[in-house]
Write a protein that holds these residues in place. Structure first.
Motif, PDB file in Angstrom:
ATOM      1  N   GLN A   1      19.287   3.440  19.500  1.00 18.58           N
ATOM      2  CA  GLN A   1      20.720   3.755  19.548  1.00 18.58           C
ATOM      3  C   GLN A   1      21.024   4.865  20.562  1.00 18.58           C
ATOM      4  N   GLY A   2      20.361   4.777  21.723  1.00 18.67           N
ATOM      5  CA  GLY A   2      20.665   5.694  22.806  1.00 18.67           C
ATOM      6  C   GLY A   2      20.065   7.075  22.666  1.00 18.67           C
ATOM      7  N   ARG A   3      19.142   7.245  21.708  1.00 23.91           N
ATOM      8  CA  ARG A   3      18.496   8.541  21.530  1.00 23.91           C
ATOM      9  C   ARG A   3      17.002   8.349  21.321  1.00 23.91           C
ATOM     10  N   GLY A   4      16.224   9.327  21.764  1.00 25.69           N
ATOM     11  CA  GLY A   4      14.789   9.284  21.553  1.00 25.69           C
ATOM     12  C   GLY A   4      14.403   9.918  20.228  1.00 25.69           C
ATOM     13  N   TRP A   5      13.394   9.326  19.596  1.00 26.22           N
ATOM     14  CA  TRP A   5      12.937   9.810  18.288  1.00 26.22           C
ATOM     15  C   TRP A   5      11.413   9.841  18.276  1.00 26.22           C
ATOM     16  N   LEU A   6      10.882  10.813  17.559  1.00 24.34           N
ATOM     17  CA  LEU A   6       9.449  10.890  17.312  1.00 24.34           C
ATOM     18  C   LEU A   6       9.207  10.424  15.886  1.00 24.34           C
ATOM     19  N   ARG A   7       8.379   9.399  15.720  1.00 24.45           N
ATOM     20  CA  ARG A   7       8.054   8.941  14.372  1.00 24.45           C
ATOM     21  C   ARG A   7       6.655   9.412  14.015  1.00 24.45           C
ATOM     22  N   LEU A   8       6.565  10.166  12.943  1.00 21.03           N
ATOM     23  CA  LEU A   8       5.288  10.691  12.472  1.00 21.03           C
ATOM     24  C   LEU A   8       4.868   9.960  11.204  1.00 21.03           C
ATOM     25  N   CYS A   9       3.576   9.834  11.014  1.00 20.50           N
ATOM     26  CA  CYS A   9       3.029   9.230   9.803  1.00 20.50           C
ATOM     27  C   CYS A   9       2.064  10.204   9.140  1.00 20.50           C
ATOM     28  N   GLY A  10       1.855  10.005   7.857  1.00 21.30           N
ATOM     29  CA  GLY A  10       0.864  10.767   7.115  1.00 21.30           C
ATOM     30  C   GLY A  10      -0.129   9.824   6.468  1.00 21.30           C
ATOM     31  N   GLN A  11      -1.414  10.155   6.579  1.00 19.13           N
ATOM     32  CA  GLN A  11      -2.445   9.317   5.984  1.00 19.13           C
ATOM     33  C   GLN A  11      -3.551  10.232   5.452  1.00 19.13           C
ATOM     34  N   VAL A  12      -4.405   9.689   4.629  1.00 16.85           N
ATOM     35  CA  VAL A  12      -5.403  10.508   3.941  1.00 16.85           C
ATOM     36  C   VAL A  12      -6.353  11.219   4.894  1.00 16.85           C
ATOM     37  N   TYR A  13      -6.528  10.690   6.094  1.00 16.74           N
ATOM     38  CA  TYR A  13      -7.440  11.318   7.048  1.00 16.74           C
ATOM     39  C   TYR A  13      -6.765  12.412   7.878  1.00 16.74           C
ATOM     40  N   ASN A  14      -5.480  12.659   7.659  1.00 15.15           N
ATOM     41  CA  ASN A  14      -4.759  13.697   8.408  1.00 15.15           C
ATOM     42  C   ASN A  14      -4.804  15.046   7.693  1.00 15.15           C
ATOM     43  N   TYR A  15      -4.638  16.098   8.499  1.00 10.86           N
ATOM     44  CA  TYR A  15      -4.604  17.463   7.978  1.00 10.86           C
ATOM     45  C   TYR A  15      -3.368  18.171   8.517  1.00 10.86           C
ATOM     46  N   ALA A  16      -2.929  19.206   7.786  1.00 11.44           N
ATOM     47  CA  ALA A  16      -1.715  19.919   8.175  1.00 11.44           C
ATOM     48  C   ALA A  16      -1.842  20.533   9.566  1.00 11.44           C
TER      49      ALA A  16
ATOM     50  N   GLY B   1       0.803  -1.211   0.000  1.00 11.15           N
ATOM     51  CA  GLY B   1       0.000   0.000   0.000  1.00 11.15           C
ATOM     52  C   GLY B   1       0.836   1.261   0.000  1.00 11.15           C
ATOM     53  N   MET B   2       1.973   1.255   0.714  1.00  6.72           N
ATOM     54  CA  MET B   2       2.826   2.445   0.740  1.00  6.72           C
ATOM     55  C   MET B   2       3.808   2.468  -0.414  1.00  6.72           C
TER      56      MET B   2
ATOM     57  N   ARG C   1      -2.008   8.543  -5.932  1.00  5.50           N
ATOM     58  CA  ARG C   1      -2.431   9.798  -5.310  1.00  5.50           C
ATOM     59  C   ARG C   1      -2.325   9.710  -3.794  1.00  5.50           C
ATOM     60  N   VAL C   2      -2.714   8.575  -3.239  1.00  6.15           N
ATOM     61  CA  VAL C   2      -2.609   8.371  -1.795  1.00  6.15           C
ATOM     62  C   VAL C   2      -1.154   8.446  -1.355  1.00  6.15           C
ATOM     63  N   ARG C   3      -0.262   7.764  -2.076  1.00  6.89           N
ATOM     64  CA  ARG C   3       1.152   7.768  -1.702  1.00  6.89           C
ATOM     65  C   ARG C   3       1.731   9.182  -1.747  1.00  6.89           C
ATOM     66  N   GLU C   4       1.439   9.900  -2.819  1.00  9.53           N
ATOM     67  CA  GLU C   4       1.972  11.253  -2.947  1.00  9.53           C
ATOM     68  C   GLU C   4       1.429  12.167  -1.850  1.00  9.53           C
ATOM     69  N   HIS C   5       0.157  12.059  -1.573  1.00  9.72           N
ATOM     70  CA  HIS C   5      -0.461  12.874  -0.518  1.00  9.72           C
ATOM     71  C   HIS C   5       0.165  12.581   0.831  1.00  9.72           C
ATOM     72  N   ASN C   6       0.271  11.301   1.166  1.00 10.77           N
ATOM     73  CA  ASN C   6       0.784  10.916   2.484  1.00 10.77           C
ATOM     74  C   ASN C   6       2.235  11.331   2.676  1.00 10.77           C
ATOM     75  N   ALA C   7       3.046  11.126   1.646  1.00 11.79           N
ATOM     76  CA  ALA C   7       4.465  11.461   1.748  1.00 11.79           C
ATOM     77  C   ALA C   7       4.657  12.972   1.889  1.00 11.79           C
ATOM     78  N   ALA C   8       3.919  13.749   1.112  1.00 10.45           N
ATOM     79  CA  ALA C   8       4.050  15.208   1.206  1.00 10.45           C
ATOM     80  C   ALA C   8       3.564  15.712   2.555  1.00 10.45           C
ATOM     81  N   LEU C   9       2.482  15.141   3.058  1.00 12.35           N
ATOM     82  CA  LEU C   9       1.927  15.594   4.330  1.00 12.35           C
ATOM     83  C   LEU C   9       2.864  15.303   5.489  1.00 12.35           C
ATOM     84  N   VAL C  10       3.437  14.118   5.526  1.00 18.70           N
ATOM     85  CA  VAL C  10       4.318  13.786   6.651  1.00 18.70           C
ATOM     86  C   VAL C  10       5.636  14.551   6.550  1.00 18.70           C
ATOM     87  N   ALA C  11       6.065  14.883   5.343  1.00 14.42           N
ATOM     88  CA  ALA C  11       7.257  15.724   5.208  1.00 14.42           C
ATOM     89  C   ALA C  11       6.995  17.101   5.810  1.00 14.42           C
TER      90      ALA C  11
END
Length: 397
Positions: free
Chosen positions: A364-379, A204-205, A290-300
């Motif tokens: 690796q000894g550091r904290g990270w925030l992982r964000l995702c983008g999906q069609v139901y998300n908004y900026a 799907g991705m 379209r879904v892939r492009e939308h999700n990738a741009a939104l999470v960026a």
């Protein structure tokens, strides 16, 4: 109104958030964890459940195995895989465990992994090695390594004659990094080392077909980015290995070989698998590219605004390694969420105070925030997270 009517739900871009039953008071920014099942797919599964409960004997004893095979053929075709060389499994971790159990590991054998692997798969590798006397070894791969560097690290780490299996991710879960899986598989094949590709996030991705990767074993979840019910994954096995694949639990179709011996697990709930093609129908209705492009741009965008709120420059941000990736990392301040327990605590704090669901990872000894983008998300959901996150981090520290 654009879109199509699927299972009584109008699916289209003009009403996209209403296609899901997500709590509107929460920003759901971690689709990669458990996915989100569209209402149309929920209704399809409910219809199969109603059929099952109206006459369980008929449901299980009629043509259920052929209906499961129909789903398998549908999903395999979508992924570019041979339907006869694939089996439905509950998730990628289960598929990995099946492969490990089927290898027949012995003392002196080695399973090679990378430090970007999914934790539960790593635990499965450790358990199988402990039970068989084999060993496991982990390769360190820098977060910002190029594709060529990654392939070089893996190639140098192989021990022909001893390395019985290489486990590598197609798209890593903790680090949101697209690995050059096809090139890695080719390098391992030069040394006669079979490869299991953990592609939990790929269906799907990513548009890359399974066959293009050419792995001995490939397993991917469809309940993350392909809108199927949870518990839907596909294990794809190269021809040379199919007759050696054994299920974790033996059931009535054991003598029928692969894939039925893996798929049939007695009285488990198969309704999610039967409804899975509806999930792909939803994705096709929206348009996969379209879904892939939308999700990738939104999470960026989300990665950028959250990073700016934390005072980070673009050079501080890990890149996913390829287009279309719908997950991004933001490094957290030094000393924050460096352990699993601390990461869980910070996730709960963000959830409670900011009404936002994100992934917090200690790697690796550091904290990270992982964000995702999906069609139901908004900026503006990422904007609100960015506005509130510095205060939450200050409270956590």
């Amino acid at each position: 109104m654009s879109g199509r009517l699927i299972e009584g739900v109008h699916v289209g871009w003009d009403n996209i958030r209403q296609c899901f039953s997500l709590d509107p008071a929460v920003s759901h920014l971690n689709h990669g964890a458990y996915g989100a099942v569209p209402i149309a797919v929920q209704r399809a599964q409910q219809r199969f459940r109603a059929e099952m409960e109206s006459n369980p004997m008929r449901f299980f004893r009629s043509d259920l195995t052929e209906r499961i095979a129909h789903t398998r053929r549908h999903l395999a075709t979508f992924l570019g895989a041979d339907p006869e060389g694939a089996a439905l499994v509950p998730n990628a971790t289960s598929g990995a465990a099946i492969v490990l159990r089927s290898l027949g590991l012995r003392p002196g054998d080695e399973v090679l992994t990378t430090d970007h692997g999914y934790g539960a798969v790593g635990l499965a590798v450790q358990r199988e090695c402990r039970l068989t006397g084999a060993t496991t070894r982990t390769l360190a791969v820098p977060l910002q390594a190029t594709d060529e560097e990654i392939v070089g690290i893996v190639r140098a780490g192989l021990r022909p004659g001893r390395t019985r299996l290489l486990v590598v991710d197609q798209l890593t879960s903790p680090t949101a990094r697209l690995f050059p899986a096809t090139a890695i598989v080719a390098a391992a094949r030069e040394h006669g080392v079979p490869v299991l590709v953990d592609a939990a996030h790929a269906p799907g991705m990513l548009a890359t077909p399974v066959d293009a990767v050419g792995a001995d074993f490939w397993v991917g979840n469809l309940h993350k980015w392909a809108y199927t019910p949870r518990g839907t994954a596909l294990l794809v096995v190269a021809p040379a290995w199919r007759e050696r694949i054994e299920p974790l639990v033996v059931s009535w179709l054991q003598e029928q070989g692969f894939p039925p011996r893996v798929e049939w697990q007695a009285t488990q709930d198969y309704t999610g698998w039967l409804a899975a093609p509806t999930g792909l129908h939803v994705l096709r209705t929206l348009g996969p590219e379209r879904v892939r492009e939308h999700n990738a741009a939104l999470v960026a965008y989300g990665q950028r605004v959250v990073a700016e709120a934390l005072g980070l420059a673009p050079a501080d941000l890990p890149q996913p390694g390829g287009p279309g990736v719908s997950m991004r990392l933001v490094p957290l301040p030094t000393g924050v969420a460096t352990t699993t327990d601390a990461a869980v605590a910070l996730h709960r704090l963000i959830s409670d105070r900011l009404a936002a669901e994100v992934a917090v990872v200690g790697w690796q000894g550091r904290g990270w925030l992982r964000l995702c983008g999906q069609v139901y998300n908004y900026a503006d959901e990422y904007d609100r997270l960015a506005d509130g996150l510095p205060g939450v981090l200050a409270a956590a520290h």
